[in-house]
Scaffold this active site. Structure first.
Site, PDB file in Angstrom:
ATOM      1  N   LYS B  82     -21.818  24.633 -64.528  1.00 36.07           N
ATOM      2  CA  LYS B  82     -21.844  24.375 -65.974  1.00 36.07           C
ATOM      3  C   LYS B  82     -23.221  24.793 -66.477  1.00 36.07           C
ATOM      4  O   LYS B  82     -24.235  24.512 -65.802  1.00 36.07           O
ATOM      5  CB  LYS B  82     -21.605  22.873 -66.186  1.00 36.07           C
ATOM      6  CG  LYS B  82     -21.543  22.403 -67.621  1.00 36.07           C
ATOM      7  CD  LYS B  82     -21.196  20.912 -67.647  1.00 36.07           C
ATOM      8  CE  LYS B  82     -21.061  20.349 -69.034  1.00 36.07           C
ATOM      9  NZ  LYS B  82     -20.636  18.922 -69.012  1.00 36.07           N
ATOM     10  N   SER B 160     -16.640  18.035 -71.492  1.00 38.70           N
ATOM     11  CA  SER B 160     -17.485  19.154 -71.854  1.00 38.70           C
ATOM     12  C   SER B 160     -17.670  20.193 -70.750  1.00 38.70           C
ATOM     13  O   SER B 160     -18.213  21.263 -71.016  1.00 38.70           O
ATOM     14  CB  SER B 160     -18.861  18.647 -72.304  1.00 38.70           C
ATOM     15  OG  SER B 160     -19.543  18.017 -71.230  1.00 38.70           O
ATOM     16  N   SER B 184     -16.395  13.977 -69.054  1.00 40.54           N
ATOM     17  CA  SER B 184     -16.590  15.426 -69.084  1.00 40.54           C
ATOM     18  C   SER B 184     -16.263  16.172 -67.798  1.00 40.54           C
ATOM     19  O   SER B 184     -16.233  17.400 -67.791  1.00 40.54           O
ATOM     20  CB  SER B 184     -18.022  15.760 -69.510  1.00 40.54           C
ATOM     21  OG  SER B 184     -18.180  15.476 -70.874  1.00 40.54           O
TER      22      SER B 184
END
Lengths: 103, 473
Positions: B82, B160, B184
């Site tokens: 990420k 996310s 997330s």
């Protein structure tokens, strides 16, 4: 009626096709105050004033409504926390470690 | 380059073939680099392809493996992170336009550990801008565009850790590292039909990761099986002098049996009262089917209720207060106005007025909450719950309009995160429009091996985790 997040989403969709107008502090107050006085908690309005004093020159009326709406949530959550009684000795759950660097 | 049959292998299987020299780290890396270039833009799941670094690491891995200097199960395996994790030589954008040129001069601890284990960084993956800090309400909340699930590109990948979810699902990487403050890792794992592990708070060092909430952020693996999550966690967990909150408890991924010592004792899995009454009918049906599978290897303990404490109010208060401080400079400087989602451009202001006394009250309550939540697991090994109340929402509609009438259990999501408890999310079927659904096992702090054992048992009895999305050009 208080502007909700959904109303705000709708309003920004409209705003996306028209230039955003930055509302000066006085103008914003004139537009925002009557709507907010009906449902928004007074604490949220007061805290919103702090936001407006610091950042009002960069927020449109709709954006300011959305911020005050969000602050209503902040106030509501604080009230929920306040309903739980704690003893004086109930400490915050954070760990502070004194620092001792290398010599 | 290799085809789908290799690209979709699990980390464990890839590791075996690499060790046996049946496949080459360089060719495997080229395979994933090609897939990233080809399908990454389709799913809006990639920020940067780190080709130069990847090929250098792959050549080094190949040389070592050929010389019988095998480092372990991740040696030669390409992965993505990420884009809130620092990687030397590349931008670390935090998914947000104001930071699109930001660079750090060293790797995050987790990236360094993976490098030391011989893994190969091939991509920095898309994420919701600032990891949800600013209260977005739609899929289009990343400067790289709305990330979509490979199962149906009209629908959101979750967030996310959006890019890791989509990239693992489409086999653009062998595994990925995501982060979770609240939801997330589990959300994109569910929406993309993969397995994701949110470790105990502190299990994995956060050094070099964007801070949204210092006391709630966790990093964890997102993979094609729960077993892979254990393999990866084994190599990234552990104390770190650069992160004072990193736990000193040692971690080894290993098979565990039900606690209690009695021979033949079955797992005991708790289920909340009315776990699916507010869920979409397809989520409900799939959960009930999953319960039947879990019942084959565990005793199901129904009708549990969570401790009666304001988990959701406390977690949000903590995240708001810490986020307001972490991003004070951005908000003060007006940088929020450059964010993608219109609601994100003003979402940070209200967090600025969380009172210090309320933040401290939330932290004082947190102590009580962690004790109560730990006590909730007395008599059960783990809790089973749908990992989302609805299928993924369409990318062109605000979240609240996607599946009206259905509601997630926000209290559970807040409770497990504010208490730092581990959970693993795994796929359990499909809903309308070929959209994945999932379940999650949650356990006491530091019981990752229990949730992984339970998920492994489930995946031995089902094949949802082996399904491949229909990638189209």
């Amino acid at each position: 009626m208080t502007l909700t997040r959904r109303d705000f989403a709708r309003s920004v969709a409209v705003a996306a096709v028209a230039p955003l107008a930055v509302v000066p502090a006085g103008g914003l107050e004139a537009k925002a105050a009557p709507a907010q006085q009906t449902q928004t908690p007074p604490e949220a309005r007061a805290l919103g004033e702090w936001i407006r004093a610091r950042y009002g020159d960069r927020l449109t009326a709709n954006q300011f409504f959305a911020v005050v709406d969000d602050i209503g949530g902040v106030v509501q959550r604080a009230a929920q926390l306040g309903q739980v009684k704690l003893a004086n000795g109930d400490e915050p759950d954070f760990a502070f470690r004194p620092y001792r660097g290398p010599r | 380059m290799y085809g789908d049959d290799v690209a979709f292998l699990t980390v464990r299987e890839l590791g075996k073939r690499l060790k046996a020299k049946e496949i080459s780290p360089v060719e495997l890396t080229r395979t994933y680099l090609d897939r990233l270039e080809r399908w990454g833009p389709k799913y809006n799941c990639v920020v940067t392809v780190t080709a130069e670094r990847a090929l250098k690491e792959a050549q080094a891995a190949e040389k070592e493996i050929m010389a019988r200097r095998y480092r372990g199960p991740l040696h030669g395996i390409p992965y993505g992170v990420k884009d809130l994790l620092a990687a030397e030589g590349y931008a670390t954008t935090w998914g947000a336009a104001p930071y699109k040129d930001q660079r750090f001069d060293s790797d995050a601890t987790v990236v360094r550990r993976l490098r030391d284990a011989g893994a190969i960084l091939v991509a920095k993956l898309a994420m919701v801008e600032l990891a949800v800090g600013m209260r977005y309400n739609q899929a289009n909340a990343s400067f790289t565009g709305p990330p979509t699930t490979p199962w149906n590109p009209q629908y959101w990948s979750g967030g996310s850790s959006s890019g890791p979810g989509a990239a693992v699902s489409a086999a653009l990487v062998a595994f990925a590292i995501g982060s979770e403050t609240q939801g997330s890792i589990i959300s994109p794992s569910t929406n993309c039909g993969i397995s994701g592990l949110r470790p105990t708070y502190g299990r994995v060092s956060r050094h070099g990761a964007m801070a949204l909430s210092w006391s709630m952020d966790k990093l964890g693996p997102m993979c094609r099986s729960a077993d892979d999550c254990g393999v990866v966690l084994d190599l990234i967990a552990g104390a770190d002098p650069e992160d004072s909150t990193a736990a000193t408890e040692p971690y080894r991924y290993e098979a565990v049996k039900p606690a209690g010592g009695a021979k033949g004792r079955r797992w005991r899995i708790g289920v909340l009262q009315d776990p699916v009454t507010k869920a979409h009918p397809d989520v409900r049906a799939n959960f009930e089917q999953a319960l039947g599978v879990v019942g084959q290897y565990a005793e199901v303990v129904p009708d549990l209720t969570l401790p009666d404490l304001p988990f959701a109010a406390a977690s949000r208060t903590i995240i708001d207060a810490e986020m307001a401080s972490a991003f004070e400079e951005l908000i003060d400087g007006g940088g929020e106005s450059e964010l993608t989602a219109p609601e994100d451009r003003v979402g940070g202001y209200s967090a600025l007025v969380v009172l210090a006394k309320d933040y401290l009250k939330a932290l004082r309550l947190r102590r009580k909450m962690t004790v109560a939540f730990d006590g909730f697991f007395k008599g059960i090994d783990a809790l089973l719950h749908p990992s989302s109340a609805t299928p993924p929402g369409p990318i062109d509609r605000p979240f609240r309009e996607a599946w009206p009438g259905y509601e997630p259990n926000r209290v559970l999501g807040a409770a497990e995160n504010i208490c730092g408890a581990p959970a693993v999310g795994i796929p359990n079927g499909f809903a309308v429009e070929n959209l994945p659904t999932g379940i999650k096992f949650t356990a006491r702090a530091f019981d990752e091996n229990i949730v992984l054992a339970l998920a492994n048992e489930y995946q031995e009895r089902t094949d949802w985790h082996t399904k491949r999305p229909p990638l189209v050009e």
